[in-house]
Design a protein around this motif. Structure first.
Motif, short mmCIF file in Angstrom:
data_model
loop_
_atom_site.label_atom_id
_atom_site.label_comp_id
_atom_site.label_asym_id
_atom_site.label_seq_id
_atom_site.Cartn_x
_atom_site.Cartn_y
_atom_site.Cartn_z
N ALA A 83 10.16 -41.44 14.18
CA ALA A 83 10.54 -40.94 12.86
C ALA A 83 10.83 -39.46 12.97
O ALA A 83 10.37 -38.78 13.89
CB ALA A 83 9.41 -41.18 11.85
N GLU A 84 11.62 -38.94 12.02
CA GLU A 84 11.94 -37.52 12.02
C GLU A 84 10.67 -36.70 11.74
O GLU A 84 9.74 -37.19 11.10
CB GLU A 84 13.03 -37.20 11.01
CG GLU A 84 12.65 -37.42 9.57
CD GLU A 84 12.81 -38.85 9.08
OE1 GLU A 84 12.51 -39.08 7.90
OE2 GLU A 84 13.20 -39.73 9.84
N ALA A 85 10.66 -35.48 12.22
CA ALA A 85 9.52 -34.60 12.03
C ALA A 85 9.35 -34.31 10.54
O ALA A 85 10.31 -34.24 9.79
CB ALA A 85 9.72 -33.31 12.81
N GLY A 86 8.12 -34.15 10.11
CA GLY A 86 7.84 -33.83 8.72
C GLY A 86 7.21 -34.98 7.95
O GLY A 86 6.77 -34.80 6.82
N ARG A 87 7.17 -36.16 8.52
CA ARG A 87 6.55 -37.31 7.83
C ARG A 87 5.04 -37.27 8.01
O ARG A 87 4.53 -36.78 9.01
CB ARG A 87 7.08 -38.62 8.40
CG ARG A 87 8.49 -38.92 7.97
CD ARG A 87 8.77 -40.38 8.30
NE ARG A 87 10.05 -40.78 7.77
CZ ARG A 87 10.19 -41.48 6.66
NH1 ARG A 87 9.15 -41.85 5.97
NH2 ARG A 87 11.39 -41.83 6.24
N LEU A 88 4.33 -37.83 7.04
CA LEU A 88 2.89 -37.94 7.14
C LEU A 88 2.44 -39.32 7.60
O LEU A 88 1.39 -39.45 8.23
CB LEU A 88 2.25 -37.63 5.78
CG LEU A 88 2.49 -36.22 5.25
CD1 LEU A 88 1.91 -36.08 3.85
CD2 LEU A 88 1.90 -35.20 6.19
N LEU A 89 3.24 -40.34 7.27
CA LEU A 89 2.91 -41.72 7.64
C LEU A 89 4.07 -42.36 8.38
O LEU A 89 5.23 -42.00 8.17
CB LEU A 89 2.59 -42.55 6.38
CG LEU A 89 1.43 -42.07 5.52
CD1 LEU A 89 1.33 -42.90 4.25
CD2 LEU A 89 0.12 -42.13 6.30
N CYS A 90 3.76 -43.35 9.21
CA CYS A 90 4.79 -44.09 9.93
C CYS A 90 5.63 -44.88 8.93
O CYS A 90 5.07 -45.57 8.07
CB CYS A 90 4.13 -45.05 10.93
SG CYS A 90 5.29 -46.16 11.73
N PRO A 91 6.98 -44.81 9.02
CA PRO A 91 7.82 -45.54 8.07
C PRO A 91 7.82 -47.05 8.30
O PRO A 91 8.24 -47.79 7.43
CB PRO A 91 9.21 -44.96 8.32
CG PRO A 91 9.17 -44.44 9.70
CD PRO A 91 7.76 -44.00 9.93
N VAL A 92 7.31 -47.52 9.44
CA VAL A 92 7.31 -48.95 9.74
C VAL A 92 5.98 -49.60 9.39
O VAL A 92 5.94 -50.58 8.64
CB VAL A 92 7.65 -49.18 11.23
CG1 VAL A 92 7.55 -50.65 11.60
CG2 VAL A 92 9.03 -48.64 11.54
N CYS A 93 4.87 -49.05 9.91
CA CYS A 93 3.58 -49.70 9.69
C CYS A 93 2.65 -48.95 8.73
O CYS A 93 1.62 -49.48 8.33
CB CYS A 93 2.87 -49.91 11.03
SG CYS A 93 2.30 -48.39 11.82
N GLY A 94 2.99 -47.71 8.37
CA GLY A 94 2.18 -46.96 7.42
C GLY A 94 0.98 -46.25 8.03
O GLY A 94 0.17 -45.68 7.31
N ALA A 95 0.85 -46.27 9.34
CA ALA A 95 -0.29 -45.62 10.00
C ALA A 95 -0.14 -44.10 9.93
O ALA A 95 0.96 -43.57 9.83
CB ALA A 95 -0.37 -46.07 11.45
N SER A 96 -1.27 -43.42 9.99
CA SER A 96 -1.24 -41.95 9.94
C SER A 96 -1.31 -41.34 11.34
O SER A 96 -1.27 -40.13 11.48
CB SER A 96 -2.40 -41.43 9.10
OG SER A 96 -3.63 -41.83 9.68
N GLY A 97 -1.39 -42.15 12.37
CA GLY A 97 -1.49 -41.66 13.74
C GLY A 97 -0.13 -41.36 14.34
O GLY A 97 0.38 -42.13 15.16
N LEU A 98 0.46 -40.23 13.96
CA LEU A 98 1.76 -39.84 14.48
C LEU A 98 1.60 -38.73 15.51
O LEU A 98 0.82 -37.80 15.31
CB LEU A 98 2.67 -39.36 13.36
CG LEU A 98 3.01 -40.40 12.28
CD1 LEU A 98 3.80 -39.78 11.16
CD2 LEU A 98 3.77 -41.56 12.89
N VAL A 99 2.31 -38.86 16.62
CA VAL A 99 2.23 -37.90 17.71
C VAL A 99 3.57 -37.19 17.84
O VAL A 99 4.63 -37.82 17.81
CB VAL A 99 1.91 -38.62 19.04
CG1 VAL A 99 1.82 -37.63 20.18
CG2 VAL A 99 0.63 -39.41 18.91
N ARG A 100 3.53 -35.88 17.99
CA ARG A 100 4.76 -35.08 18.12
C ARG A 100 5.31 -35.22 19.53
O ARG A 100 4.59 -35.04 20.52
CB ARG A 100 4.43 -33.63 17.82
CG ARG A 100 5.63 -32.76 17.67
CD ARG A 100 5.20 -31.40 17.19
NE ARG A 100 6.35 -30.53 17.14
CZ ARG A 100 6.34 -29.34 16.63
NH1 ARG A 100 5.24 -28.86 16.13
NH2 ARG A 100 7.43 -28.61 16.63
N GLN A 101 6.61 -35.55 19.64
CA GLN A 101 7.28 -35.74 20.92
C GLN A 101 8.50 -34.82 20.98
O GLN A 101 9.01 -34.37 19.96
CB GLN A 101 7.75 -37.19 21.07
CG GLN A 101 6.64 -38.21 20.99
CD GLN A 101 5.78 -38.25 22.23
OE1 GLN A 101 6.22 -37.88 23.31
NE2 GLN A 101 4.55 -38.69 22.07
#
Length: 120
Positions: free
Chosen positions: A33-51
């Protein structure tokens, strides 16, 4: 007689320094997902890692030319190879020169602004 000073290519004066294009990857489902999101757009999880993106993608949609006759830029959305969509500006192209499906690469990525160039 006048002297001309020629600076070698690749110096700090000729090549701008830029931060790489970042995106977010979900730890749980692996979607991008693009940077700036708080939740995953697919599953809704909050565990997003910056790549860090490789910086190569395909033009998905043209949004319109910017400027007048002397500027050669085109706003567009780009589907990056990692799976997210980035919005930015393709530089050094004439109106009508770039088409949907063209391959582009990131030139400069700053917060709020991304510039692309047509990939050779």
């Amino acid at each position: 007689m006048t002297a001309t000073v020629i600076e070698p290519l690749g110096t700090a004066a000729t090549v701008p320094s830029a931060a790489p294009l970042h995106y977010l990857s979900c730890r749980w489902c692996g979607s991008a997902a693009e940077a700036g999101r708080l939740l995953c757009p697919v599953c809704g999880a909050s565990g997003l890692v910056r790549q860090i993106s490789a910086g190569v993608g395909t033009v998905r949609r043209l949004l319109g030319a910017i400027g007048g006759r002397d500027t050669h830029t085109q706003r567009c959305t780009v589907a990056m190879d990692e799976g997210f969509v980035a919005r930015g500006t393709v530089v050094d192209v004439l109106p009508g020169e770039i088409a949907v499906g063209s391959r582009v690469r990131v030139l400069v990525s700053e917060p709020g602004t991304t510039y692309f160039a047509v990939r050779d």
